[in-house]
Design an enzyme around this catalytic site. Structure first.
Site, PDB file in Angstrom:
ATOM      1  N   ASP A  14     -14.434   0.186 -12.590  1.00 55.53           N
ATOM      2  CA  ASP A  14     -14.026   1.039 -13.701  1.00 55.53           C
ATOM      3  C   ASP A  14     -14.884   2.304 -13.792  1.00 55.53           C
ATOM      4  O   ASP A  14     -14.463   3.307 -14.348  1.00 55.53           O
ATOM      5  CB  ASP A  14     -14.106   0.246 -15.006  1.00 55.53           C
ATOM      6  N   ASN A  45      -9.692   2.646 -22.853  1.00 53.94           N
ATOM      7  CA  ASN A  45      -9.037   3.962 -22.854  1.00 53.94           C
ATOM      8  C   ASN A  45      -9.568   4.890 -21.775  1.00 53.94           C
ATOM      9  O   ASN A  45      -9.288   6.077 -21.752  1.00 53.94           O
ATOM     10  CB  ASN A  45      -9.150   4.627 -24.230  1.00 53.94           C
ATOM     11  N   ARG A  46     -10.363   4.344 -20.894  1.00 52.88           N
ATOM     12  CA  ARG A  46     -10.909   5.172 -19.817  1.00 52.88           C
ATOM     13  C   ARG A  46      -9.812   5.614 -18.843  1.00 52.88           C
ATOM     14  O   ARG A  46      -9.854   6.713 -18.308  1.00 52.88           O
ATOM     15  CB  ARG A  46     -11.988   4.391 -19.077  1.00 52.88           C
ATOM     16  N   GLY A  47      -8.838   4.743 -18.665  1.00 49.85           N
ATOM     17  CA  GLY A  47      -7.758   5.028 -17.734  1.00 49.85           C
ATOM     18  C   GLY A  47      -7.014   6.294 -18.088  1.00 49.85           C
ATOM     19  O   GLY A  47      -6.836   7.198 -17.256  1.00 49.85           O
TER      20      GLY A  47
END
Lengths: 322, 610
Positions: free
Chosen positions: A168, A256-258
């Site tokens: 990630d 919410n990094r995506g």
């Protein structure tokens, strides 16, 4: 440093402009340069696909002939985070020697064979990339530094995968495959072998038009990337933000990094294409790079898979969101 | 020899894997290659050897004592692989027995443009100019990482060496014993001159040659193999006496033939041109011209007389050791890993996790040292050397002795060795009507969690090599694919249960009592209905009994079970398939083993006999 740079020029690294094909790999590296906040690139691919060569070539192009700061698999903790300079210590002259993480500030930190790295070292990198801060508390020294760097890792999935937490941390991931087009393969072979011959000529003191041209093309591309980096903040991305969220939801990306990475990457891509506004096409282009390693299925596989069905799914979401 | 010459000319070929080579042959090849490299690199070439005991410190460097240095008694000592651009040959006598640290070093250094060292305060970056040559039996390829194998660009075989005139070789060797000194193998003068001449030219690759190179490979798994083939072709052309200034398709064909590659496409191979016939591996033993490179095996020469006519092969001294130059002959299958079933552990190049049940007992072989906070399995020398770095700062002007601090502590980093063993005796003839997979699963899961090694004893398997005998499949881990394959076999006709238990007993005894075995705990799972029908003696003799065996097979099995019961540290379980007939036998077997018994649900509801 000057001596090290002189040494580096003696190391034969294929110029970036001579790398044939590998569009996704190149795009990911270029986007990470245009937008350093993307958080780096993971290149996963089987042996002999030219991952390491591409990274070194790219770094040499964008960092004025310098090779990337490299974290090898033989690295010990003191060289990663910093420690006392042993040679100076033996002379009763205590002197702190910065580690590779600090050395890589505002540069590219390259970790070759990242899945073979000592777990302890991986944990340190994980912490630093998560916070952007390096806290050194060892050997009686306690300091904190801001260490923004672009992390680029390469790995061969045959030797095991990476933990989801580390996956990630990489903004983009590329599943590097061998170029299948026969013409491109032929050109790649010719470029590598011609480069070897021309390098030998240059080492013997002869001129090489072939290398001069390749380096000139590299400088031209670098100027374009630099310009895109400067112009990137002017690119309007407002319209595609709902689409990024919808895609992250559709592909079941946790956290919410995506969607953030997706939006940033699309913006960087638009800047690279010299556009003033990010479109759905820009998003579709970078979606595999930003989403494939964040899907839940990745936990069960060492290799990220992005199929034509996934592209179809992206198009459906684009149509749905409008 | 030709392969070695090509590898000396082309830096991209300087990683050679020699299949099935004897240590003596590899040694000779190293000597010859060193001479060739000395010509092409114009410097001296040293050899270093890597084996099963290399640690990270010995490879990459470490602090070391320097008693001769009065002002600085501790210095950094470079490792075997060095951190400079000196030309060295790294010799790996047996790749399959290489230590994990050395295998990782191979991954980091082989085929890379730039090498980097970042260890214990030392930093170096250099252009690595190491040449690599490793021997490996073909039978061991399945245990090696394809990632590691892929680093070896050039594949040669030493098998043909075995077909030499061994009597002559023995005679020459005996003769060499009588000489006061053993000479290094030396290159024939003609070959030396040929390499020197080849260096002066660099034939350009033609498009046709590149296309030809691609025709030898079917699909895209990187371009390394294609590059190797073309580099080999280019060096062939270099050695081709400069008759052509370009690399032509015929050179590619010659290179392919040399390493045993066959065309994938239907395009026919081009016939070799007359001027290249001396490059032909199959070239007949007509006297070679002095300027041509020999590659015809010496054994092809029919007699001593005819050999004397081939000056290229003739050694400078008759008493030289060895009396004949080594020949690395073409192989049929240069990339056997493509077709060999994988039997290595998954992620075999990763550093092992510390999983020792008893932390005080370091069991696996040492592969390096690492910092520690607990005083167990301490690497004392490394700890003292670590402390030594800081002594100048820690001691006062008149201070004496060595001051140790907790941060100096170093412990050994050890390769993983299984401390648990799962032994499964599986009677394939009783599995048909029970849910045995579900019953066995918890034990396999235990083996996975504990990283236990596995010994599967197959009783009555359809694939048994000998029907009257059980057979054993051993693996370092339950994840090794052949364990899964072995579990999925069908049932045979005979049930040599006594022999199976006998094998299990020997395996357990060996694992628990043999030498420096690390096994601390063994779990034995017997899945059988107890109806052995082959007496132990019949199994051991592998001869069908000519008498009526009655209960002999069963009684022998019970006796073997009694012997297993006497072993300590073995926890035994009998999984009872609840057979319709002789349902008491599994219980008797469990009693003899001193085992717990667990019933496996049957797939059928038996009708009760009245």
């Amino acid at each position: 440093m000057a001596q090290q740079q002189a040494e580096q020029t003696k190391i034969p690294v294929l110029p970036y402009s001579l790398i044939v094909g590998q569009a996704s790999l190149k795009l990911a590296l270029e986007l990470a340069y245009i937008m350093p906040r993307l958080g780096g690139v993971l290149l996963s691919g089987h042996r002999g696909t030219g991952k390491s060569t591409a990274v070194r070539a790219f770094a040499q192009m964008v960092y004025d002939g310098e090779l990337p700061v490299t974290l090898p698999i033989n690295a010990t903790e003191d060289r990663v985070v910093g420690g006392w300079d042993v040679r100076e210590m033996l002379q009763k002259n205590p002197k702190w020697k910065d580690g590779l993480l600090l050395e890589a500030t505002n540069k590219l930190l390259y970790v070759d064979e990242i899945n073979l790295l000592d777990d302890h070292i991986v944990n340190i990198i994980l912490d630093v990339t998560a916070t952007g801060k390096l806290v050194v508390a060892r050997d009686g020294n306690s300091e904190s530094y801001d260490v923004p760097f672009t992390l680029v890792g390469t790995m061969n999935p045959e030797e095991g995968g990476l933990r989801p937490q580390l996956l990630d941390r990489f903004g983009l991931m590329v599943n590097v495959t061998t170029e299948q087009d026969a013409t491109a393969r032929l050109q790649a072979l010719k470029n590598v072998l011609t480069f070897e011959d021309e390098w030998a000529k240059r080492e013997a003191g002869e001129n090489s038009t072939f290398l001069d041209n390749a380096e000139a093309q590299g400088r031209e591309l670098f100027d374009q990337l630099k310009s895109a980096q400067e112009e990137m903040r002017k690119v309007n991305a407002d319209k595609i933000l709902p689409l990024c969220v919808a895609l992250a939801t559709e592909f079941k990306v946790e956290g919410n990094r995506g969607e953030r990475v997706l939006a940033m990457a699309a913006r960087a891509y638009a800047a690279k294409e010299n556009q003033s506004e990010v479109t759905a096409d820009h998003v579709a282009k970078v979606a595999p790079l930003a989403l494939q390693h964040r899907r839940p299925t990745m936990a069960q596989n060492n290799e990220a898979v992005w199929s034509p069905d996934d592209d179809e799914q992206v198009q459906q979401v684009i149509e749905k969101v409008g | 020899m030709q392969g070695l010459a090509c590898a000396a000319l082309q830096p991209g070929l300087r990683s050679i894997l020699v299949f099935d080579s004897s240590p003596a042959m590899l040694e000779t090849a190293v000597g010859l290659w060193a001479e060739m490299l000395a010509i092409t690199t114009q410097g001296s070439v040293q050899s270093v050897y890597l084996g099963p005991t290399e640690t990270e410190e010995s490879l990459w460097g470490s602090m070391s004592l320097a008693p001769e240095n009065k002002t600085q008694p501790f210095v950094w000592k470079a490792g075997l692989l060095g951190n400079d651009s000196a030309v060295r040959i790294v010799v790996i006598p047996d790749l399959s027995r290489l230590s994990l640290s050395a295998a990782r070093a191979c991954i980091a250094l082989m085929g890379t443009e730039v090498a980097q060292l970042e260890r214990y305060g030392h930093q170096a970056r250099w252009r690595s100019q190491l040449g690599w040559i490793a021997g490996c039996p073909r039978s061991q390829i399945k245990f090696l990482s394809p990632h590691l194998l892929d680093r070896f660009a050039l594949r040669l075989s030493g098998q043909e060496f075995q077909r030499r005139d061994r009597t002559t070789a023995l005679r020459a060797w005996f003769a060499s014993l009588e000489t006061p000194q053993t000479k290094e193998p030396t290159l024939p003068t003609e070959l030396r001159q040929q390499i020197e001449a080849a260096q002066q030219q660099r034939p350009a690759l033609t498009d046709a040659a590149c296309e030809r190179g691609l025709a030898y490979f079917s699909d895209g798994e990187g371009l390394r193999r294609e590059l190797t083939l073309l580099r080999l072709a280019q060096s062939q052309a270099q050695l081709d006496k400069g008759k052509l200034s370009k690399v032509m398709p015929k050179h590619v064909d010659l290179a392919a033939r040399m390493i045993g590659l066959k065309l994938v496409s239907t395009e026919p191979e081009e016939p070799a041109l007359p001027e290249t016939k001396t490059l032909e591996p199959e070239a007949e033993a007509e006297p070679l011209q002095p300027e041509s490179l020999p590659d015809t095996p010496i054994e092809d020469t029919p007699s001593q007389e005819s050999r004397s006519e081939t000056p290229v092969y003739k050694p400078d001294s008759e008493a030289e050791f060895p009396s004949t130059p080594v020949e690395l002959n073409p192989v049929q299958e240069p990339y056997p890993e493509d077709h060999t079933p994988t039997e290595r552990e998954s992620a075999s190049l990763r550093l092992p996790a510390r999983r020792f049940r008893k932390a005080t007992m370091g069991r696996g072989p040492v592969i390096g040292v690492e910092p520690t906070t607990v005083p167990q399995d301490i690497a004392w020398v490394s700890t003292l050397l670590e402390a030594a770095k800081y002594q100048a700062m820690r001691t006062s002007e008149n201070g004496a002795g060595l001051t140790l601090q907790p941060t100096d502590l170093r412990r050994y980093r050890r390769a993983a060795v299984p401390e648990q063993l799962l032994t499964v005796v599986l009677d394939y003839t009783c599995l048909k009507e029970c849910q045995w997979q579900e019953a066995l699963l918890p034990y396999l899961q235990w083996a996975y969690i504990e990283r236990a090694s596995v010994c599967l004893v197959q009783v009555g398997a359809a694939t048994a090599g000998q029907e009257l005998q059980a057979q054993k499949v051993s693996a370092q881990s339950v994840l090794v694919p052949r364990v899964q394959v072995a579990l999925e076999q069908g049932a045979g006709l005979a049930t040599p249960l006594a022999h199976g238990l006998n094998l299990a007993q020997h395996s357990l005894r060996h694992a628990l009592q043999h030498g420096r075995s690390a096994v601390q705990q063994a779990v034995l799972v017997v899945l059988s209905d107890g109806r052995g029908n082959v007496p132990l003696e019949a199994s051991q003799m592998n001869r069908k009994p000519t008498y009526l065996v009655n209960r002999q097979g069963i009684e022998d099995a019970l006796q073997e079970a009694e012997q297993i019961r006497r072993l300590k540290q073995v926890e035994a379980v009998v999984l009872n398939p609840q057979p319709k007939y002789y349902s008491e036998l599994p219980i008797k077997l469990a009693q003899a083993l001193g085992a717990k018994i667990a019933d496996i649900p049957t797939l059928n509801v038996w009708e009760v006999d009245r």
